[in-house]
Design an enzyme around this catalytic site. Structure first.
Site, PDB file in Angstrom:
ATOM      1  CD  GLU A 129       2.253  -3.170  -5.505  1.00 38.74           C
ATOM      2  OE1 GLU A 129       1.342  -2.991  -6.324  1.00 38.74           O
ATOM      3  OE2 GLU A 129       2.019  -3.378  -4.286  1.00 38.74           O
ATOM      4  CD  GLU A 140      -1.286   0.171  -7.310  1.00 40.73           C
ATOM      5  OE1 GLU A 140      -0.634   1.127  -6.872  1.00 40.73           O
ATOM      6  OE2 GLU A 140      -0.853  -0.607  -8.199  1.00 40.73           O
TER       7      GLU A 140
END
Length: 256
Positions: A131, A111
């Site tokens: 995640e 990210e």
């Protein structure tokens, strides 16, 4: 800074700030201390008029393995104010930032790379958003940015199955600007930085702001946002110099 600092900042050449994540023993995982150190470095990039381009990279053969899960139960997600993970994922930087990726760029590390404007990567690097496998969400830009930058089904496979994406595949899909051999991602990023800062500072800064401010808008609305930003640039000294240099068949003296 010494080797115990979580972030190292150097200026390898005029106009370029190199920001190095420096926790190689945990693949540069982001804890609260590192997050605030990155945020401070990005603030310096934004406010120092002598700096034109930033490069974000990691020490020890990896870019970043995301947030530090050992610190997570006590510290939570290492965000900084309204600027997101490490002060970057939700920030609106005016100056270009390049990610130089070696090894792992996973979870929050991916990210961080997605929040950069340009990406260089070694051909052995890999990207992943695992995640869901940890009971978490790719909430710092992964689920927002990735489906617009990869084919939808490729992005959803990464998000829903935690499957990694190799750097060559990322480059094939346009997610990486330059693919390099191992250990050369930073050199490629420096070369990109030189290409960026060879041009007008105003043109670079305002172009980036227009891209940020108009993304997702319809054309009519986007022009209304763009024009107040772009029109003043045409009246600048840099614009006049650029036109003269073109006519006179020479390189413009942007910073003379």
């Amino acid at each position: 800074m010494d080797s115990h600092d979580p972030v190292l900042t150097t200026e390898p050449r005029p106009g370029v700030l190199l920001i190095t994540l420096n926790r190689p023993h945990v693949r540069n995982a982001v804890d609260r201390t590192l997050a605030h150190a990155v945020d401070a470095a990005l603030t310096r990039l934004e406010t120092d008029s002598s700096l034109n381009v930033g490069i974000l990279t990691g020490a020890g053969g990896h870019f970043c393995s995301g947030m530090d899960l050992k610190a997570f139960p006590a510290e939570g997600v290492p965000v900084v104010a309204d600027r997101g993970l490490a002060g970057l994922t939700r920030a609106r930087l005016r100056k270009p930032l390049i990610a130089a990726v070696e090894g792992a760029a996973v979870a929050g590390g991916f990210e961080l790379a997605l929040a950069c404007d340009l990406v260089t990567a070694a051909d052995t690097a890999f990207f992943a958003l695992p995640e869901v496998a940890r009971g978490l969400i790719a909430a710092e830009g992964g689920a927002i940015r990735l489906p617009g930058r990869l084919p939808y089904h490729v992005a959803m496979e990464m998000l829903l199955t935690a499957s990694p994406l190799s750097a060559p595949d990322a480059a094939r899909h346009g997610l990486v600007n330059q693919l390099t051999s191992v250990g050369q991602a930073l050199q490629a990023a420096l070369a990109l930085a030189d290409r960026v800062q060879a041009h007008s500072r105003d043109a670079i800064r305002i172009t980036k702001q227009i891209v940020q401010d108009t993304r997702g808008l319809d054309d009519h609305t986007a022009y209304a946002v763009q024009d107040p930003l772009s029109t003043p640039v045409f009246a600048t000294t840099a614009a006049s110099e650029g036109a003269r240099a073109f006519v006179e068949k020479r390189r413009p003296a942007w910073h003379a």
